[in-house]
Design an enzyme around this catalytic site. Structure first.
Site, PDB file in Angstrom:
ATOM      1  CB  CYS A 114      -0.930   0.013   1.211  1.00 16.65           C
ATOM      2  SG  CYS A 114      -1.955  -1.440   1.289  1.00 16.65           S
ATOM      3  CG  HIS A 261      -3.597   3.179   0.983  1.00 13.82           C
ATOM      4  ND1 HIS A 261      -3.996   2.709  -0.240  1.00 13.82           N
ATOM      5  CD2 HIS A 261      -3.705   2.131   1.848  1.00 13.82           C
ATOM      6  CE1 HIS A 261      -4.338   1.435  -0.118  1.00 13.82           C
ATOM      7  NE2 HIS A 261      -4.168   1.057   1.137  1.00 13.82           N
ATOM      8  CG  ASN A 291      -7.026  -1.274  -0.023  1.00  7.65           C
ATOM      9  OD1 ASN A 291      -6.131  -1.052  -0.835  1.00  7.65           O
ATOM     10  ND2 ASN A 291      -6.798  -1.449   1.268  1.00  7.65           N
TER      11      ASN A 291
HETATM   12  O1  UT7 Z   1      -4.594  -1.252   2.722  1.00  9.83           O
HETATM   13  C1  UT7 Z   1      -4.191  -1.484   4.047  1.00  9.83           C
HETATM   14  C2  UT7 Z   1      -4.686  -2.778   4.497  1.00  9.83           C
HETATM   15  N1  UT7 Z   1      -5.980  -2.922   4.976  1.00  9.83           N
HETATM   16  C3  UT7 Z   1      -6.656  -2.077   5.783  1.00  9.83           C
HETATM   17  O2  UT7 Z   1      -6.303  -0.953   6.028  1.00  9.83           O
HETATM   18  C4  UT7 Z   1      -7.876  -2.605   6.459  1.00  9.83           C
HETATM   19  C5  UT7 Z   1      -7.838  -2.446   7.968  1.00  9.83           C
HETATM   20  N2  UT7 Z   1      -8.872  -3.129   8.653  1.00  9.83           N
HETATM   21  C6  UT7 Z   1     -10.198  -2.902   8.453  1.00  9.83           C
HETATM   22  O3  UT7 Z   1     -10.531  -2.076   7.615  1.00  9.83           O
HETATM   23  C7  UT7 Z   1     -11.212  -3.629   9.274  1.00  9.83           C
HETATM   24  O4  UT7 Z   1     -10.550  -4.400  10.236  1.00  9.83           O
HETATM   25  C8  UT7 Z   1     -12.176  -4.517   8.440  1.00  9.83           C
HETATM   26  C9  UT7 Z   1     -13.108  -3.644   7.618  1.00  9.83           C
HETATM   27  C10 UT7 Z   1     -11.405  -5.451   7.525  1.00  9.83           C
HETATM   28  C11 UT7 Z   1     -13.033  -5.348   9.392  1.00  9.83           C
HETATM   29  O5  UT7 Z   1     -13.718  -4.515  10.284  1.00  9.83           O
HETATM   30  P1  UT7 Z   1     -13.737  -4.855  11.847  1.00  9.83           P
HETATM   31  O6  UT7 Z   1     -14.616  -3.865  12.456  1.00  9.83           O
HETATM   32  O7  UT7 Z   1     -12.314  -4.909  12.316  1.00  9.83           O
HETATM   33  O8  UT7 Z   1     -14.413  -6.265  11.864  1.00  9.83           O
HETATM   34  P2  UT7 Z   1     -13.890  -7.619  12.512  1.00  9.83           P
HETATM   35  O9  UT7 Z   1     -12.754  -8.167  11.713  1.00  9.83           O
HETATM   36  O10 UT7 Z   1     -13.691  -7.427  13.966  1.00  9.83           O
HETATM   37  O11 UT7 Z   1     -15.136  -8.503  12.315  1.00  9.83           O
HETATM   38  C12 UT7 Z   1     -16.366  -8.204  12.939  1.00  9.83           C
HETATM   39  C13 UT7 Z   1     -17.343  -9.271  12.524  1.00  9.83           C
HETATM   40  C14 UT7 Z   1     -16.809 -10.675  12.740  1.00  9.83           C
HETATM   41  O12 UT7 Z   1     -17.893 -11.466  13.157  1.00  9.83           O
HETATM   42  P3  UT7 Z   1     -18.093 -11.822  14.714  1.00  9.83           P
HETATM   43  O13 UT7 Z   1     -16.844 -12.538  15.130  1.00  9.83           O
HETATM   44  O14 UT7 Z   1     -18.277 -10.504  15.411  1.00  9.83           O
HETATM   45  O15 UT7 Z   1     -19.315 -12.691  14.699  1.00  9.83           O
HETATM   46  C15 UT7 Z   1     -16.355 -11.085  11.363  1.00  9.83           C
HETATM   47  O16 UT7 Z   1     -16.393 -12.472  11.185  1.00  9.83           O
HETATM   48  O17 UT7 Z   1     -17.602  -9.137  11.110  1.00  9.83           O
HETATM   49  C16 UT7 Z   1     -17.361 -10.413  10.488  1.00  9.83           C
HETATM   50  N3  UT7 Z   1     -16.905 -10.174   9.136  1.00  9.83           N
HETATM   51  C17 UT7 Z   1     -17.747  -9.983   8.118  1.00  9.83           C
HETATM   52  N4  UT7 Z   1     -19.098  -9.969   8.061  1.00  9.83           N
HETATM   53  C18 UT7 Z   1     -19.654  -9.743   6.869  1.00  9.83           C
HETATM   54  C19 UT7 Z   1     -15.632 -10.077   8.672  1.00  9.83           C
HETATM   55  N5  UT7 Z   1     -15.642  -9.837   7.353  1.00  9.83           N
HETATM   56  C20 UT7 Z   1     -16.945  -9.779   6.983  1.00  9.83           C
HETATM   57  C21 UT7 Z   1     -17.601  -9.556   5.754  1.00  9.83           C
HETATM   58  N6  UT7 Z   1     -18.943  -9.529   5.744  1.00  9.83           N
HETATM   59  N7  UT7 Z   1     -16.911  -9.329   4.613  1.00  9.83           N
END
Ligand code: UT7
Length: 334
Positions: A114, A261, A291
């Site tokens: 990135c 980014h 992204n």
């Molecule tokens: O380019 C640089 C690299 N990437 C980034 O900058 C991304 C940085 N991270 C993020 O943007 C966030 O961590 C995400 C958007 C990827 C995820 O958001 P979060 O608020 O951290 O969610 P989480 O990983 O804690 O997941 C929350 C819930 C989980 O379910 P439970 O355990 O609460 O039942 C996940 O399993 O959301 C679930 N989940 C999804 N649900 C629907 C994870 N991915 C998905 C999905 N659709 N695609």
């Protein structure tokens, strides 16, 4: 600092196939609402099978060359930034060189994910400051969609990533008095976070590198510790911007445009809040492209220029964060 290098042309190319959140709902356990709320993304582009990162990069390069109104034969160096090269080796720099018919100029690949565009911009700036090269083509390109895990395990990244490419032409600032161009670049890394955002395989534990059960291991998919990435991205990008402003004795009020980014729209908004910069000054297009890793900043830059948002003498600040971890910033007087 003194500007020696100008961006004289920009271009971007995204593949025509639009994939909406509703399209993803059909193949992943996810929802449009979840993706929009967590990341601010509505749609992204996916390349067709057979279309590689070098193909998108080549198209973006042609547009930047046209925009700069230069003869491509005058380009004397190529830098290509990607995390998703067509092949394990060689990189995409030589592939784009071959498509452009520019043998035998040097072609360098930058693998800083990135942060790749700003790392590459920094290298280009140093070469031009050193008077080594006079017309550098910098291409940042990604095809992520060919290697995403659309199962529950990989759905966090599968809904974030998109395909696309951006390119710029860099040349010396011939009229030094105006001090327009790249004022400074700032690069950072912390290898203690390697496994927080990575594609583990192939790894040194594998001999042969591609064992027979390679596919069963699923280690060739990108994996992310999302919360750690989110927290670090929201902190490190503002830090990098502050250091860049201090170096140039500028304040946040001097900044006309911030191009972060496009990692996640919530991260961009947190960076804006942390820096106390009005959100209207933050260039955001992740809703349409997702992204696109190294390509996200040059795509956003090109769009903002073509929309007439960025004007001569505007202070444009770039910042990025990603796998490595690596992060970076740059200040440009346009
Ligand atoms: O380019 C640089 C690299 N990437 C980034 O900058 C991304 C940085 N991270 C993020 O943007 C966030 O961590 C995400 C958007 C990827 C995820 O958001 P979060 O608020 O951290 O969610 P989480 O990983 O804690 O997941 C929350 C819930 C989980 O379910 P439970 O355990 O609460 O039942 C996940 O399993 O959301 C679930 N989940 C999804 N649900 C629907 C994870 N991915 C998905 C999905 N659709 N695609």
């Amino acid at each position: 600092m003194k500007a020696e290098t100008k961006i004289t042309g920009t271009g971007h190319y995204v593949p025509p196939k639009v994939i909406t959140n509703f399209d993803l709902e059909k193949i992943i356990e996810t929802s449009d609402e979840w993706i929009r709320q967590r990341a601010g993304i509505k749609e992204r582009r996916f390349a067709d099978s057979g279309v590689g990162t070098s193909d998108l990069g080549y198209q973006a390069a042609l547009k930047a060359i046209e925009d700069a109104q230069i003869d491509k034969a005058d380009i004397d160096f190529i830098i290509a930034a990607t995390l998703s090269p067509d092949h394990y080796f060689p990189g995409i720099g030589v592939m784009i060189q071959e498509r452009l018919g520019l043998a035998t100029i040097g072609a360098l690949d930058v693998r800083n994910q990135c942060s790749g565009f700003i790392y590459a911009l920094s290298i280009a700036d140093q070469y031009i400051r050193a008077k080594t090269y006079k017309k550098i083509l910098l291409v940042a390109s990604e095809v992520q969609s060919h290697n995403l895990d659309f199962s529950d395990e990989g759905r966090d990244l599968a809904v974030l990533f998109g395909d696309g490419a951006g390119a710029v032409i860099l040349e010396p600032n011939s009229t030094h008095e105006d001090n327009r161009g790249i004022l400074s670049t700032h690069l950072f890394a912390d290898g203690r976070h390697i496994s927080d955002l990575w594609m583990e395989k192939p790894s040194p534990n594998d001999k042969p590198v591609f064992p027979e059960d390679f596919l069963d291991q699923k280690g060739y998919f990108p994996r992310m510790n999302g919360k750690t990435v989110f927290k670090n991205a929201s902190e490190k990008m503002p830090q990098a911007v502050r250091e860049a402003l201090e170096t140039n004795q500028l304040t946040i009020d001097d900044v006309d445009h911030l191009i972060p980014h496009q990692a996640n729209d919530r991260i961009s908004l947190m960076v804006a809040r942390n820096l106390r910069i009005p959100v209207e000054k933050v260039i955001r297009n992740i809703d349409r492209y997702g992204n696109t890793t190294a390509a996200s900043i040059p795509i956003a830059l090109d769009e903002a220029l073509k929309q007439g948002r960025i004007k001569n003498n505007d202070i444009v600040v770039l910042t990025a964060f990603g796998s490595g971890f690596t992060w970076a910033s740059a200040v440009i007087r346009w």
